[in-house]
Design a protein around this motif. Structure first.
Motif, mmCIF file in Angstrom:
data_model
loop_
_atom_site.group_PDB
_atom_site.id
_atom_site.type_symbol
_atom_site.label_atom_id
_atom_site.label_comp_id
_atom_site.label_asym_id
_atom_site.label_seq_id
_atom_site.Cartn_x
_atom_site.Cartn_y
_atom_site.Cartn_z
ATOM 1 N N ASN A 74 47.794 35.692 57.666
ATOM 2 C CA ASN A 74 47.036 36.827 57.127
ATOM 3 C C ASN A 74 47.856 37.626 56.100
ATOM 4 O O ASN A 74 47.282 38.320 55.256
ATOM 5 C CB ASN A 74 46.572 37.746 58.260
ATOM 6 N N LEU A 75 49.162 37.519 56.138
ATOM 7 C CA LEU A 75 49.986 38.226 55.155
ATOM 8 C C LEU A 75 49.710 37.744 53.733
ATOM 9 O O LEU A 75 50.021 38.437 52.766
ATOM 10 C CB LEU A 75 51.473 38.070 55.485
ATOM 11 N N ASN A 76 49.097 36.567 53.603
ATOM 12 C CA ASN A 76 48.742 36.060 52.280
ATOM 13 C C ASN A 76 47.656 36.887 51.607
ATOM 14 O O ASN A 76 47.402 36.706 50.417
ATOM 15 C CB ASN A 76 48.311 34.592 52.371
ATOM 16 N N THR A 77 47.026 37.799 52.331
ATOM 17 C CA THR A 77 46.029 38.680 51.712
ATOM 18 C C THR A 77 46.695 39.744 50.851
ATOM 19 O O THR A 77 46.012 40.403 50.064
ATOM 20 C CB THR A 77 45.130 39.355 52.768
ATOM 21 N N TYR A 78 48.001 39.912 50.972
ATOM 22 C CA TYR A 78 48.742 40.899 50.181
ATOM 23 C C TYR A 78 49.431 40.208 49.008
ATOM 24 O O TYR A 78 49.872 39.064 49.120
ATOM 25 C CB TYR A 78 49.782 41.612 51.045
ATOM 26 N N THR A 79 49.564 40.931 47.906
ATOM 27 C CA THR A 79 50.278 40.423 46.740
ATOM 28 C C THR A 79 51.748 40.241 47.068
ATOM 29 O O THR A 79 52.380 39.265 46.664
ATOM 30 C CB THR A 79 50.111 41.388 45.555
ATOM 31 N N SER A 80 52.288 41.191 47.817
ATOM 32 C CA SER A 80 53.695 41.137 48.199
ATOM 33 C C SER A 80 53.896 41.976 49.454
ATOM 34 O O SER A 80 53.145 42.929 49.692
ATOM 35 C CB SER A 80 54.561 41.684 47.061
ATOM 36 N N VAL A 110 47.104 44.219 44.919
ATOM 37 C CA VAL A 110 46.758 44.404 43.513
ATOM 38 C C VAL A 110 45.376 43.805 43.292
ATOM 39 O O VAL A 110 45.134 42.638 43.605
ATOM 40 C CB VAL A 110 47.786 43.724 42.573
ATOM 41 N N ASP A 111 44.474 44.639 42.777
ATOM 42 C CA ASP A 111 43.111 44.211 42.465
ATOM 43 C C ASP A 111 42.801 44.705 41.056
ATOM 44 O O ASP A 111 42.455 45.876 40.868
ATOM 45 C CB ASP A 111 42.131 44.790 43.488
ATOM 46 N N GLY A 112 42.993 43.819 40.078
ATOM 47 C CA GLY A 112 42.828 44.230 38.683
ATOM 48 C C GLY A 112 43.887 45.246 38.310
ATOM 49 O O GLY A 112 45.077 45.009 38.453
ATOM 50 N N GLN A 152 49.578 52.981 43.555
ATOM 51 C CA GLN A 152 50.798 52.766 42.786
ATOM 52 C C GLN A 152 50.444 52.818 41.308
ATOM 53 O O GLN A 152 49.415 52.311 40.889
ATOM 54 C CB GLN A 152 51.416 51.418 43.112
ATOM 55 N N HIS A 153 51.308 53.423 40.528
ATOM 56 C CA HIS A 153 51.081 53.541 39.090
ATOM 57 C C HIS A 153 52.093 52.677 38.352
ATOM 58 O O HIS A 153 53.256 52.613 38.732
ATOM 59 C CB HIS A 153 51.198 55.006 38.652
ATOM 60 N N SER A 154 51.638 52.036 37.300
ATOM 61 C CA SER A 154 52.525 51.166 36.515
ATOM 62 C C SER A 154 53.547 51.936 35.746
ATOM 63 O O SER A 154 53.408 53.038 35.381
ATOM 64 C CB SER A 154 51.712 50.314 35.547
#
Length: 154
Positions: A74-80, A110-112, A152-154
């Motif tokens: 299930n950790l694969n649902t996260y980007t990192s 991260v979604d878009g 989070q902001h870039s």
């Protein structure tokens, strides 16, 4: 005043091996090595997840090594993810031990253009067993103290 107990070389080696086991769990989680993570547990392991450490009954109970795969996968649902293990307390008793480890588990999604960081503060309550000179998790209770989610902001 705290007294310092003299440890034998075997006790020092066992404590080091148990800490390596705890750290290997986090490393496998962050590198998405579900099979490697599963191999850290006994065949008849008990793994319980408490999404609120104050609750008496777990949200999830797994009773075998093989059944751990969906939890770790299930950790694969996260980007990192990044797990930081903090202090731990280990109580040795021959070829068995108990322990508590503190952890900050960071999960980035991260979604878009949207990035969110969820940080879970966790206490692991463990029972360990030494089999053929190697330490394994016999029982692991994952208890979430609190969760913080923030953009989070870039």
């Amino acid at each position: 005043m705290t007294t310092v107990k003299k440890l034998s070389l075997e006790e020092i080696a066992d404590r080091d091996a148990i800490r390596d086991l705890v750290d290997a769990y986090a490393f496998c989680a962050d590198t998405r090595d579900a099979e490697g993570q599963m191999a850290l547990f006994t065949e008849d392991t008990l793994f319980r997840v408490f999404m609120d450490e104050r609750q008496a009954e777990p949200d999830q109970v797994i009773n075998s090594r093989q059944d751990l795969f969906p939890v770790f996968d299930n950790l694969n649902t996260y980007t990192s993810t990044m797990h930081f293990n903090g202090q731990s307390k280990i109580n040795l008793s021959g070829d068995t031990a108990t322990g508590t480890t503190y952890c900050f588990a960071h999960h980035l999604t991260v979604d878009g253009d949207n990035k969110n960081l969820m940080v879970a503060t966790i206490r692991y309550f463990d029972e360990f067993v030494k089999i053929n000179n190697a330490w394994f998790f016999k029982k692991r209770d994952l208890k979430v103290a609190w969760v913080e989610t923030k953009p989070q902001h870039s």
